[in-house]
Every structure is written in C-alpha cells, then in structure tokens.
Write an enzyme that holds these catalytic residues in place. Structure first.
Site: not given
Length: 391
Positions: A21, A23, A252, A258, A264, A266, A316, A319, A321, A341, A346
């Site tokens: 297809d 579109d 940050g 936690k 993370t 966002n 999302e 990092l 580190h 992926r 979950f």
C-alpha cells in the site's frame, strides 16, 4: 504477555511477490491531510479536530469525503467536496515524507529481484505524482494499480487480484503489507498473506484478521515469509538516519530513577509533534549531552508507554551513567542513531524495569561500535558546551 504487537505465524507458503500500500504504509500523509482539511474546513466555519481520522483511513476518495461531510455537517456533496479539495491536496503532496523503513524495504526487495506491486485507493495520477517525489520508487515497482483502474476499491480484493494478475503470480504466493483495516480486509479476501502495520495509535487489536501485526516497517522480518533477510542489523540494533532532539529537562535524575533504577530525563514534547509523528513508537538509543555534565550514552523510548497508559506520545531518555546530583532544569540534547525494538506490554513494573536494563546493555555495547561511536562528536552536542563556555 510481554509483547502483543507481533502475531507472526510459522511460514507455510512460498511468498514470491510483495504488494505494498502507499498512504500510511510507505508515505506519512498525516500532516498533509491535516493541513489540507484544516484550511478547507475554515471556508465552512468549521475546525478540523481529527475526529474522522479512523473512518477515512484506507478508504477511497468518495467514502472518505462522505465521512468528513457527515462529521462536520457540510452543505456539499462528496463530488463537490472532492472537486474543491483535490487541487489543495495535489499541491501539498511534495510535503509527504517516506515513513521510517520505507526506502529500506523497497530498496531491499528490488535489490534481491523480488517483484513488487503498488496498490493504492488513490487515483493513478495522484499515485504517479507521489512516486515522482521519491527517488527510485517508480522504477522499483513492477506494477502500479490505482483506485480508478478497478471496479471497486479496498476493502474489495479487486486491485490486489489485478496486481497478482499483472505480476503473473498466484494470489496465494503474494504478501500484502498494509496499514488500514480496509486494506487488510482486501488482502485476505484476495487469498493473500497479510502483514498489518497500523497507522493509527493503539489500534492493533482491530487487525486480528491479519497474519501478522507489527509496530512499524523497522520490525518487518522478510525471512519469516521466505524472502531474503535484511542484512543491516548489528548486534541486535538497527542503524537509523541520525536525528536530533533538544530542550530543557523537565525531570532529571530524581524521582523517576528511584522507581526505575536509572537516570531518567522526561522531556516536553512541545515543538516536536511533527518529529514524533514521523517516527514509530519504540526503543531507540544514541548520545545525550547534558549542559553542565557532559556527553553520555543513552537509550530512550518514543511512544505511549503501554504500562503507564500515557494518553499522548512521549520522549523518555534513560542516561546510561551514574550521577551524584540531579540535573533538573539543565539543557539536554539527544542524537538518536539506532533502533532496538518496538514498544511492548508488560505485566508488571518489575518486568518493565528488567527490559529497560536489557535495552541499556544492548545500547552500551552498540555505542562502542564505530558506526555509532562517531556520532558522539556530533556538532549538535558539541555546540551545547561551546554555548555554555562562552556565556
């Protein structure tokens, strides 16, 4: 159930040809359609709000027009609607971009000598115009069938059967790749194998008739259909054309870490709506620059986050580190270089966290490879620190 999107069945037939297809499968038409309808409806004192997006997906021009007319109570016929809107639509076609993975798929099949047909409800003239804006596409298709060249458009099987006839193959030896329910219905009615790539978010449960449902063309596996496999996956990752995301950190290294056990960050999606619409939901990776910290490896998700049931698409980054301090309010820039992926469902937070850490390990290893490592020096990241130093 860890991942509900893919529903592949064991290969039991030899697929020799592929019918695509256009579109929503190869071309991202969302922005074009939205812009045209917005400007058109103003004439009637109406405001396009996307309420008929699901109803017009995959429909022929007359059916789609009728759905919009009914929804917005427009004082015109479908024929009049088409006559007025067609020039606006035609003039906007150059803005339509290939969906991620489209060029890769077409080039791969063509290079391996697989016969490819294009079957779209659009008129032949509109199809030709769309193809002209995408280098190499027209030459790659052995057959092109438009909605004005058959008695009935999808969900009728007519155009798929016509494509098989011109390809000189049995319908049972054809694989259809479609984004809409009418297209999937048409493919199955033609007696063909069908892979669905739903173009509308959170609608995969409506595609049960398809032989397989995938999140995007990134996730298509030709070898499952006895076709030559892609050869560009590297240690569980797929290189993508690098792209940039930048903006202030809303959250940050703090509360999110936690819960998830990782730093993370966002980001606001304001200003990135077009970019988010272009890229399928899934897990990506690359490099992150934090204005007062440095450059780090990162893995990130784009999408609705099925576990948390986000109402809107989000970005999302995670990092890779260990940070001693939070980095609230700092500028964060991302260079996205690869794909891992699709989004997954979950059963528990624990299983989600485990998968995040697995994604992180894959990204950690991949970013040491030259194909990805070179983007650590991307000017988009380095300029972040030049700005900081000069201020």
């Amino acid at each position: 159930m860890i991942h509900k999107m893919s529903t592949a069945k064991p290969v039991n037939k030899l697929v020799s040809s592929v019918i695509l297809d256009l579109d929503g499968t190869l071309l991202n038409m969302d922005g074009v359609v939205t812009d045209v309808l917005k400007s058109f409806l103003i004439k009637y004192g109406k405001q396009w709000d996307g309420r008929e997006a699901l109803k017009i997906a995959g429909k022929g021009p007359l059916e789609g027009s009728a759905a919009v007319i009914e929804a917005y109570e427009l004082p015109c016929s479908s024929e009049q609607f088409l006559k007025e809107i067609s020039p606006l639509y035609s003039d906007s076609l150059s803005k339509a971009k290939p969906l991620p993975g489209a060029n890769r798929l077409i080039n791969h099949l063509h290079r391996h000598g697989i016969k490819i047909a294009l079957a779209s409800n659009s008129s032949r003239s509109i199809i030709e115009k769309k193809l002209s804006y995408n280098k190499g596409w027209k030459e790659s298709f052995s057959v092109v069938i438009g909605g004005d060249e058959v008695k009935a458009v999808k969900p009728s099987p007519d155009m798929f059967l016509e494509a098989a006839k011109w390809l000189n193959v049995q319908p049972s030896n054809c694989l259809v790749i479609e984004d809409s329910i009418p297209g999937v219905t048409a493919g199955k009615a033609a007696g063909m194998e069908v892979v669905a790539v739903p173009s509308l978010p959170k609608q995969s449960h409506l595609y049960t008739v398809a032989d397989e449902v995938i999140n995007s063309l990134f996730d298509f596996r030709p070898e499952q259909w006895s076709l030559p496999p892609f050869e560009d996956w590297i240690e569980g990752t797929l290189p993508v054309e690098p792209w940039h995301i930048g903006g202030p950190v809303i959250k940050g290294f703090g509360r999110g870490s936690k819960v998830l056990g990782i730093p993370t960050a966002n980001l606001s999606t304001e200003g990135f709506s077009n970019l988010l619409s272009e890229y399928p939901s899934g897990v990506y990776f690359g490099w992150a620059g934090v204005s007062k910290q440095g450059i780090y490896k990162m893995v990130m998700s784009i999408g609705w986050n099925p576990y948390f049931n986000n109402p809107e698409k989000t970005i999302e980054p995670w990092l890779l580190h260990e940070f001693e301090d939070d980095f609230y309010g700092e500028e964060l820039r991302l260079v996205v270089v690869g794909y891992i992926r699709p989004e997954a469902n979950f059963p528990s937070l624990e299983s989600l966290v485990a998968k995040i850490h697995e994604d992180g390990r894959i990204a950690e290893r991949a970013l040491e490879l030259p194909v990805y490592l070179k983007y650590k020096d991307d000017p988009f990241l380095s300029s972040l620190f030049e700005t900081i130093c000069s201020s």
